[in-house]
Design an enzyme around this catalytic site. Structure first.
Site, PDB file in Angstrom:
ATOM      1  CE  LYS A  53      -3.833  -2.371   2.191  1.00 15.57           C
ATOM      2  NZ  LYS A  53      -4.637  -2.869   3.359  1.00 15.57           N
ATOM      3  CD  GLN A  97      -3.488  -4.638   6.294  1.00 17.11           C
ATOM      4  OE1 GLN A  97      -3.257  -3.500   5.612  1.00 17.11           O
ATOM      5  NE2 GLN A  97      -3.941  -5.489   5.843  1.00 17.11           N
ATOM      6  CG  ASP A 120      -9.698  -0.007   4.654  1.00 16.81           C
ATOM      7  OD1 ASP A 120      -9.623  -0.501   3.448  1.00 16.81           O
ATOM      8  OD2 ASP A 120      -9.140  -0.508   5.714  1.00 16.81           O
TER       9      ASP A 120
END
Ligand code: NDP
Length: 283
Positions: A53, A97, A120
């Site tokens: 990422k 994460q 997200d």
């Protein structure tokens, strides 16, 4: 023989167009979209994802803020980090994460992220907005699936879409997006009866289970579109999807490989969500 959808190529095109947009924002507006990624502990798979990422962010010319926190950090201290990022005007997207260590509530962490920076799309506000058809951020993996279909000219309208897997990050938002695109949606999970029969009824199949090659080619209707979200590691270290590609490619009309299908799209859509967020915060 199915047309194999090249997710790697499509993702690279999206990333390149984002790079151009970011350059324009930097030069014309003096602004740079910024993504903050928080990783807690040292799970090796999480580290790989976070590194990918970060590299993708930097390749697109975006700012990447990396917060690597020890596995024994308290929940309160982690929430404090998020609070600071929420208030930081150079940060347009925040993600933590997953998975988190057991002593930290995933829910508390997701709910601490400001919904307008939740790239997200996991915050209950964003889940709700997606459910009512007014999404602020769409979760990256199902967003990537919709983009693959769009690029390939596949319209889910009036099609029967079968989604196998009902997780909050893939299956459920996938079903919401397909409904919004006017598909008729069937959701399957571990308690569904006659999975092969349900899959055979699919014009478009989305597999998001996490079981290597579980869906065999003879479950696939001739000419169906097969989207394989599964990313599973085999004992020999290689990766494979939830669909048995070798047999499914013989029957499907379109199919995504795994790896090289949905996976690369997830990161591309994360960047897209961050750029969208930066654009939104400028007005
Ligand atoms: P989860 O483990 O959270 O969910 C799996 C789902 O599959 C559950 O809903 C479960 O049902 C269902 N399931 C399990 N066994 C069966 C079965 N035998 N028959 C029918 N359904 C079953 O997984 P995720 O959604 O997080 O991930 C799914 C897959 O997608 C994984 O391989 C993961 O690695 C991959 N993935 C890939 C991404 C990418 O970027 N390409 C991103 C995210 C995930 P139940 O709810 O009843 O337990």
């Amino acid at each position: 023989m199915a047309h194999v959808i090249d997710g790697k190529r499509i993702a690279a095109e999206i990333r390149e167009s984002l790079r151009v947009e970011v350059q324009w924002m930097r030069e014309q507006q003096g602004r740079v979209p910024g993504l903050a990624v928080i990783i807690v502990g040292d799970d090796p798979a999480s580290k790989v994802y976070v590194r990918m990422k970060r590299q993708a962010c930097e390749a697109a010319g975006m700012a990447s803020f990396h917060h690597e926190l020890p596995g024994d950090i308290s929940e309160a201290a982690l929430l404090e980090v998020i609070k600071k990022l929420n208030a930081d005007p150079t940060v347009h997207g925040i993600l933590t994460q997953l998975p988190l260590p057991d002593h930290i509530s995933e829910r508390a962490v997701i709910e601490a992220i400001a919904p307008e920076k939740d790239v997200d799309g996991f915050h209950p506000y964003n889940v709700g907005m997606l459910a009512i058809g007014a999404p602020l951020f769409v979760p990256c993996t199902p967003f990537g699936v919709m983009e693959l279909l769009r690029v390939e000219g596949i319209d889910p309208k009036s099609k029967h879409v079968v989604v196998v897997g009902r997780s909050n990050i893939v299956g459920k938002p996938m079903a919401m997006l397909m409904l919004a695109a006017h598909a008729t949606v069937t959701m399957c999970h571990s308690r569904s009866v006659d999975l092969p029969g349900l899959v055979r009824a699919a014009d478009i199949l989305v597999a998001a289970v996490g079981k290597p090659k579980m869906i065999s080619g003879d479950w696939i209707r001739e000419g169906a579109v097969v989207i394989d979200v599964g990313t599973n590691r085999l004992p020999d270290g290689s990766l494979c999807g939830d669909v048995d590609f070798a047999s499914a490619v013989q029957r499907a009309g379109y199919i995504t490989p795994s790896p090289g299908g949905v996976g690369p799209m997830t990161i591309a859509m994360l960047l897209k969500n961050t750029v969208m967020s930066a654009r939104r915060m400028q007005v």
